[in-house]
Design a protein around this motif. Sequence first.
Motif, PDB file in Angstrom:
ATOM      1  N   TYR A   1      -6.756 -10.747 -19.325  1.00  0.00           N
ATOM      2  CA  TYR A   1      -7.488  -9.422 -18.896  1.00  0.00           C
ATOM      3  C   TYR A   1      -6.850  -8.081 -19.354  1.00  0.00           C
TER       4      TYR A   1
ATOM      5  N   GLN B   1       5.151  -6.515 -14.895  1.00  0.00           N
ATOM      6  CA  GLN B   1       3.858  -6.751 -14.033  1.00  0.00           C
ATOM      7  C   GLN B   1       4.268  -6.399 -12.509  1.00  0.00           C
ATOM      8  N   SER B   2       3.826  -7.143 -11.758  1.00  0.00           N
ATOM      9  CA  SER B   2       3.999  -6.929 -10.301  1.00  0.00           C
ATOM     10  C   SER B   2       5.406  -7.057  -9.768  1.00  0.00           C
TER      11      SER B   2
ATOM     12  N   ASN C   1      -2.099  -5.263  -4.789  1.00  0.00           N
ATOM     13  CA  ASN C   1      -2.331  -4.266  -5.492  1.00  0.00           C
ATOM     14  C   ASN C   1      -2.624  -2.724  -4.760  1.00  0.00           C
TER      15      ASN C   1
ATOM     16  N   GLU D   1      -3.830  -1.775 -20.108  1.00  0.00           N
ATOM     17  CA  GLU D   1      -4.225  -1.986 -18.607  1.00  0.00           C
ATOM     18  C   GLU D   1      -5.357  -1.150 -18.045  1.00  0.00           C
TER      19      GLU D   1
ATOM     20  N   ASN E   1      -8.486  -1.583 -10.040  1.00  0.00           N
ATOM     21  CA  ASN E   1      -7.300  -0.783  -9.896  1.00  0.00           C
ATOM     22  C   ASN E   1      -7.897   0.627  -9.408  1.00  0.00           C
TER      23      ASN E   1
ATOM     24  N   TYR F   1       1.419   3.652 -11.663  1.00  0.00           N
ATOM     25  CA  TYR F   1       1.399   2.181 -11.333  1.00  0.00           C
ATOM     26  C   TYR F   1       1.173   1.263 -12.567  1.00  0.00           C
TER      27      TYR F   1
ATOM     28  N   CYS G   1       4.153  -1.557 -14.212  1.00  0.00           N
ATOM     29  CA  CYS G   1       3.816  -2.650 -14.371  1.00  0.00           C
ATOM     30  C   CYS G   1       3.965  -2.946 -16.037  1.00  0.00           C
TER      31      CYS G   1
ATOM     32  N   TYR H   1       1.093 -13.581  -3.244  1.00  0.00           N
ATOM     33  CA  TYR H   1      -0.300 -13.437  -2.781  1.00  0.00           C
ATOM     34  C   TYR H   1      -0.801 -14.638  -1.964  1.00  0.00           C
TER      35      TYR H   1
ATOM     36  N   GLY I   1       4.823 -11.954 -11.241  1.00  0.00           N
ATOM     37  CA  GLY I   1       3.914 -10.912 -11.958  1.00  0.00           C
ATOM     38  C   GLY I   1       3.265 -11.698 -13.037  1.00  0.00           C
ATOM     39  N   VAL I   2       2.077 -10.947 -13.468  1.00  0.00           N
ATOM     40  CA  VAL I   2       1.212 -11.742 -14.212  1.00  0.00           C
ATOM     41  C   VAL I   2       1.690 -11.777 -15.716  1.00  0.00           C
TER      42      VAL I   2
ATOM     43  N   GLY J   1      -2.806 -16.466 -10.241  1.00  0.00           N
ATOM     44  CA  GLY J   1      -1.861 -15.448 -11.093  1.00  0.00           C
ATOM     45  C   GLY J   1      -0.457 -15.513 -11.237  1.00  0.00           C
TER      46      GLY J   1
END
Length: 322
Positions: free
Chosen positions: A44, A80-81, A131, A175, A182, A206, A210, A258, A275-276, A301
């Motif tokens: 994505y 990422q996250s 998120n 992104e 988001n 953000y 990421c 998550y 993180g993705v 993820g």
Amino acid sequence: MRERLQNKPVQNQFDISGLDLPAILATIEQEVRARFGEGEVADYIDALAKVPLDRFGMALVLRDGTIHEIGDSRDPFSIQSISKVHTLTMALDAVGEALWERVDREPSGDPFNSLLQLEYEKGIPRNPFMNAGALVVADVILSNYAKPEEALLEFMRARSGSADVGGDDVVAKSERESGFRNIATANFIRSYGNIVNDVDAVLDFYFLQCSLGMNCVDLARSVQFLSHSGFCDVSGKRVVSWELATRINSLMMTAGTYDAAGDFAFYVGLPAKSGVGGGIVAVVPHVMSLCVWYPGLDEKGNSMLGRYALHRFAQLTGLSVF
Ligand code: DON
């Protein structure tokens, strides 16, 4: 009781002198290589869809600064996250306990980008790692740092000891272009008044956090303070109190992966944040920090073989917080 509270916290709970860490890493790498190709890249985000599924790296940073690493541990990837651990630390440093009036500390049991709970919980995200929570944390940073983006880069560079840490404009742009969820989340929270800055500015921050590119060694070092009671040996600075370090670790355990946090606690037993981009950092309190990277993700993820590598690491070393 009073006297007990004044005591120093227990340290050095684990004696790892009998472990052959290079041999353990070599075993894990061999097992992971045999499974290359498993999982799906985060398609994505266009820029992440191109990363091949034959990359694997792992790095450990011990309390004395010794680094053990294997595979592609020096290849930079999109964090990422994982950045949500660092921004949470910055926000807590700025506003302390007041942060918890705006973000909760409960596991969500929902996907990382879910909006489901936000409406009936009136714009208060369940935790700072989904998120929604990270967007509120970004808002807090925007309100409390004069130059938020510079402050984030400075924080990352100081923690990792790497002057090269920087944002990747291609990843951030990619992104932003596909970031409808988001964008919706930030606007939804804004409607409850729990984001106070310009929504676009919050989203830009953000997407920048990421997009940061770092390797396994940088990332393991960047969370070393969480394995050393809040003290960062890389920069020689105290980042948070020992008590706050334990609290951040506990949030990683309950929400860092998550809706797979229960599964991670069950199979890995260490605080971790994914993180993705396929990276996962983990902490063995008082012993070491780790980072593992494999870009193929499972349906939640989280890095498919990264999770496997951490599971095998916990099994082969016997290290667990439980
Ligand atoms: O918000 C997003 O969709 C991503 N930039 C970050 C998500 C992420 O890494 C979730 N982690 N597993």
